[in-house]
Scaffold this motif. Structure first.
Motif, PDB file in Angstrom:
ATOM      1  N   LEU A  58      -7.882   5.152   4.288  1.00 32.10           N
ATOM      2  CA  LEU A  58      -6.926   5.722   5.242  1.00 32.10           C
ATOM      3  C   LEU A  58      -5.791   4.736   5.520  1.00 32.10           C
ATOM      4  N   ILE A  59      -6.147   3.470   5.670  1.00 35.19           N
ATOM      5  CA  ILE A  59      -5.124   2.439   5.891  1.00 35.19           C
ATOM      6  C   ILE A  59      -4.230   2.311   4.659  1.00 35.19           C
ATOM      7  N   CYS A  60      -4.839   2.406   3.481  1.00 29.55           N
ATOM      8  CA  CYS A  60      -4.055   2.350   2.240  1.00 29.55           C
ATOM      9  C   CYS A  60      -3.075   3.520   2.158  1.00 29.55           C
ATOM     10  N   ASN A  61      -3.511   4.704   2.567  1.00 27.54           N
ATOM     11  CA  ASN A  61      -2.614   5.860   2.574  1.00 27.54           C
ATOM     12  C   ASN A  61      -1.459   5.653   3.553  1.00 27.54           C
ATOM     13  N   TYR A  62      -1.764   5.041   4.668  1.00 31.61           N
ATOM     14  CA  TYR A  62      -0.712   4.738   5.649  1.00 31.61           C
ATOM     15  C   TYR A  62       0.353   3.830   5.029  1.00 31.61           C
ATOM     16  N   LEU A  63      -0.093   2.764   4.379  1.00 24.25           N
ATOM     17  CA  LEU A  63       0.856   1.848   3.740  1.00 24.25           C
ATOM     18  C   LEU A  63       1.606   2.535   2.599  1.00 24.25           C
ATOM     19  N   ALA A  64       0.908   3.427   1.896  1.00 26.96           N
ATOM     20  CA  ALA A  64       1.541   4.149   0.790  1.00 26.96           C
ATOM     21  C   ALA A  64       2.706   4.995   1.288  1.00 26.96           C
ATOM     22  N   LEU A  65       2.478   5.770   2.325  1.00 23.95           N
ATOM     23  CA  LEU A  65       3.527   6.652   2.839  1.00 23.95           C
ATOM     24  C   LEU A  65       4.633   5.856   3.528  1.00 23.95           C
ATOM     25  N   LYS A  66       4.252   4.790   4.179  1.00 24.10           N
ATOM     26  CA  LYS A  66       5.244   3.943   4.854  1.00 24.10           C
ATOM     27  C   LYS A  66       6.211   3.339   3.839  1.00 24.10           C
ATOM     28  N   ASN A  67       5.679   2.870   2.713  1.00 26.92           N
ATOM     29  CA  ASN A  67       6.522   2.240   1.699  1.00 26.92           C
ATOM     30  C   ASN A  67       7.241   3.256   0.815  1.00 26.92           C
ATOM     31  N   ALA A  68       6.559   4.341   0.477  1.00 25.25           N
ATOM     32  CA  ALA A  68       7.174   5.331  -0.408  1.00 25.25           C
ATOM     33  C   ALA A  68       8.336   6.040   0.266  1.00 25.25           C
ATOM     34  N   HIS A  69       8.224   6.263   1.576  1.00 21.79           N
ATOM     35  CA  HIS A  69       9.235   7.058   2.282  1.00 21.79           C
ATOM     36  C   HIS A  69      10.073   6.242   3.264  1.00 21.79           C
ATOM     37  N   ARG A  70       9.846   4.935   3.298  1.00 24.10           N
ATOM     38  CA  ARG A  70      10.604   4.075   4.208  1.00 24.10           C
ATOM     39  C   ARG A  70      10.501   4.580   5.651  1.00 24.10           C
ATOM     40  N   LEU A  71       9.282   4.882   6.058  1.00 18.57           N
ATOM     41  CA  LEU A  71       9.052   5.419   7.397  1.00 18.57           C
ATOM     42  C   LEU A  71       8.776   4.303   8.398  1.00 18.57           C
TER      43      LEU A  71
END
Length: 242
Positions: free
Chosen positions: A188-201
């Motif tokens: 779940l934490i990895c998914n958070y980092l994935a979306l944060k970096n992929a979408h610049r959120l």
């Protein structure tokens, strides 16, 4: 050898929550294909590892048929049987044995066996890919709604790195060893980092983009379950009324 290094290097980086793994995946020319390869390789590899641990569990597990037989003999000879009126004992014993055997069939279905582990080499990658495709699609929608700038391929590529906590499944080489909920929380934490970096959120928006797909799936499953119960209930009532 170099290919394996290229596969596992981003996974190890993602496992230790290194942002560069997600940034590198985001900038990859074909992040979807790379993510798909990562998932298949990890799923197959650790399914093969699971075969070893499962086989060791199977080899050290007592004979379940023998246990079932001994326990049933003790149940049948228990004091409860004498308290049943003689005229009803045969029927009570038959019903009890029926449910007893059903329970054991269910237990044996979940017992370790080399066959079930071998089947997992096929089913585990398929299940992981389906889950990845569904989650990635929903996460992409929510990330875009929250102001994300990544494309669908980048979403899939970076969220594929969430399989990295499955490296912890190496412990299943040991009989009866299990990772438990640690891998799920880590993913779940990895998914958070994935979306944060992929979408610049921002952190807050990345959090909601990570969580909302699970909320959506929970609501959909609940609605489908309620609909199924309603349909079955109406069919039963219709059968009784006729």
């Amino acid at each position: 050898m170099q290919t394996l290094v290229n596969v596992f290097r981003p996974l190890i980086q993602a496992l230790f929550l290194r942002n560069e793994a997600y940034e590198e995946m985001r900038e990859d020319p074909n992040p979807f294909v790379k993510g798909l390869v990562l998932i298949v390789v990890v799923a197959v590899l650790f399914s093969l590892v699971g075969i070893v641990g499962n086989a060791l569990e199977w080899a050290t597990t007592p004979n379940l048929d023998r246990i079932q037989e001994v326990v049933w003999r003790e149940v049948r000879e228990g004091p409860w049987f004498e308290e049943i009126p003689p005229a009803e004992r045969a029927e009570a014993l038959a019903v009890t044995e029926q449910f007893y055997n059903i329970g054991w069939r269910i237990a044996k279905a979940f017992a370790p066996s080399p066959l079930s582990a071998a089947i997992g080499v096929i089913t585990n990658p398929v299940a992981l890919i389906i889950g990845w495709l569904i989650y990635g699609f929903l996460a992409h929608i929510f990330a875009r709604l929250l102001g994300g700038t990544g494309n669908l391929g980048q979403t899939y590529g970076t969220t594929a790195l969430a399989v990295s906590p499955r490296i912890l499944n190496l412990v299943t080489l040991l009989p009866y060893a299990a990772v438990g909920g640690v891998a799920g929380t880590w993913a779940l934490i990895c998914n958070y980092l994935a979306l944060k970096n992929a979408h610049r959120l921002t952190p807050a928006r990345a959090f909601w983009a990570t969580i909302l797909p699970f909320v959506t799936l929970f609501v959909l499953v609940s609605l489908l379950g309620a609909l199924g119960v309603a349909i079955v209930s109406s069919l039963i009532q219709g059968g009784w009324s006729s």
